[in-house]
Design a protein around this motif. Structure first.
Motif, short mmCIF file in Angstrom:
data_model
loop_
_atom_site.label_atom_id
_atom_site.label_comp_id
_atom_site.label_asym_id
_atom_site.label_seq_id
_atom_site.Cartn_x
_atom_site.Cartn_y
_atom_site.Cartn_z
N GLU A 121 7.47 -6.54 -10.73
CA GLU A 121 6.83 -6.73 -9.41
C GLU A 121 6.71 -5.61 -8.57
O GLU A 121 7.86 -4.63 -8.61
N TRP A 122 5.86 -5.71 -7.54
CA TRP A 122 5.92 -4.71 -6.44
C TRP A 122 6.94 -4.91 -5.50
O TRP A 122 7.13 -6.17 -5.45
N VAL A 123 7.68 -3.95 -5.04
CA VAL A 123 8.86 -4.07 -4.11
C VAL A 123 8.69 -3.32 -2.98
O VAL A 123 8.12 -2.38 -3.04
N MET A 124 9.12 -3.72 -1.71
CA MET A 124 9.31 -2.68 -0.44
C MET A 124 10.64 -2.73 -0.18
O MET A 124 11.37 -3.75 -0.19
N VAL A 125 11.04 -1.43 0.06
CA VAL A 125 12.26 -1.21 0.41
C VAL A 125 12.23 -0.96 2.05
O VAL A 125 11.40 -0.24 2.38
N PHE A 126 13.26 -1.23 2.54
CA PHE A 126 13.54 -1.25 4.20
C PHE A 126 14.61 -0.31 4.61
O PHE A 126 15.71 -0.49 3.90
N THR A 127 14.64 0.48 5.36
CA THR A 127 15.69 1.19 6.21
C THR A 127 16.66 0.38 6.49
O THR A 127 17.83 1.04 7.03
N GLU A 128 16.43 -0.82 7.19
CA GLU A 128 17.66 -1.44 7.91
C GLU A 128 17.86 -3.07 7.04
O GLU A 128 16.80 -3.44 6.06
N PRO A 129 18.87 -3.76 7.41
CA PRO A 129 19.10 -4.94 6.75
C PRO A 129 18.02 -6.07 7.06
O PRO A 129 17.39 -5.84 8.15
N ASP A 130 17.84 -7.02 6.36
CA ASP A 130 16.99 -8.09 6.36
C ASP A 130 15.59 -7.69 6.27
O ASP A 130 14.96 -8.31 7.42
N CYS A 131 15.32 -6.81 5.81
CA CYS A 131 14.08 -6.34 5.56
C CYS A 131 13.29 -5.73 6.92
O CYS A 131 12.22 -6.21 7.21
N THR A 132 13.99 -5.22 7.79
CA THR A 132 13.48 -4.54 8.78
C THR A 132 13.40 -3.10 8.87
O THR A 132 14.25 -2.37 8.12
N GLY A 133 12.88 -2.26 9.82
CA GLY A 133 12.86 -0.86 9.90
C GLY A 133 11.57 -0.56 8.98
O GLY A 133 10.67 -0.97 8.85
N ASP A 134 11.65 1.06 8.94
CA ASP A 134 10.58 1.59 7.96
C ASP A 134 10.69 1.14 6.75
O ASP A 134 11.82 0.78 6.17
N SER A 135 9.55 1.10 6.03
CA SER A 135 9.38 0.49 4.55
C SER A 135 8.57 1.29 3.77
O SER A 135 7.62 2.21 4.14
N TRP A 136 8.71 1.10 2.37
CA TRP A 136 7.93 2.00 1.40
C TRP A 136 7.74 1.09 0.11
O TRP A 136 8.67 0.14 -0.11
N THR A 137 6.54 1.09 -0.07
CA THR A 137 6.20 0.18 -1.42
C THR A 137 6.44 0.95 -2.73
O THR A 137 6.32 2.04 -2.88
N LEU A 138 7.19 0.37 -3.63
CA LEU A 138 7.48 0.93 -4.99
C LEU A 138 6.59 0.08 -6.30
O LEU A 138 6.82 -1.12 -6.12
#
Length: 152
Positions: free
Chosen positions: A79-96
């Protein structure tokens, strides 16, 4: 005649419900990342077949006041995932992308969102996204560029 129509409508509705996927599912594969342990030693963790879709705050780095963020995520799920710089999927994100190569140590994260989208499901939406290595969050002056995921 009315009974036959009602029965066929009910059976059609049942067939649609049965053919829908279950609401709870899991990505197939592993999502791994590295982090620095409390004693300063490098550690690694892996989420095996993580629940999807949904947000997972990484427990080892969940508290920004007591830990450095995790780094070098590797999405080896389907699956495509998005990683976030902060807890609870907040902050800057990148898609992998699914089944990509490990990202650079400069890509940091505290949470990950599994999208529930498999394979190339997102690819047609972003035809300009060539296979490029991921850049660290904030490396482009805080500009969020989606789908600069790691190459498969």
């Amino acid at each position: 005649m009315r009974l036959r129509h009602t029965l066929s409508t009910a059976l059609g509705a049942l067939a649609l419900v049965v053919s829908l996927p279950a609401s709870a599912s899991a990505a197939t594969g592993d999502f791994s990342y590295r982090y620095t342990g409390f004693d300063g030693t490098p550690q690694s963790a892996t989420l095996h077949d993580p629940a999807s879709p949904g947000c997972i705050t990484l427990p080892e780095v969940a508290d920004p006041d007591s830990s450095e963020p995790a780094f070098a995520p590797h999405n080896d799920t389907d699956e495509w995932v998005m990683v976030f710089t902060e807890p609870d999927c907040t902050g800057d994100s990148w898609t992998l992308r699914p089944h990509g190569h490990p990202a650079t140590d400069r890509l940091t994260l505290r949470s990950v969102f599994l999208t529930g989208r498999h394979g190339n499901a997102l690819r047609p939406l972003f035809p300009d996204s060539e296979d490029r290595p991921a850049a660290p969050c904030g490396a482009s002056g805080g500009l969020h560029l989606p789908l600069l995921g790691v190459a498969a």
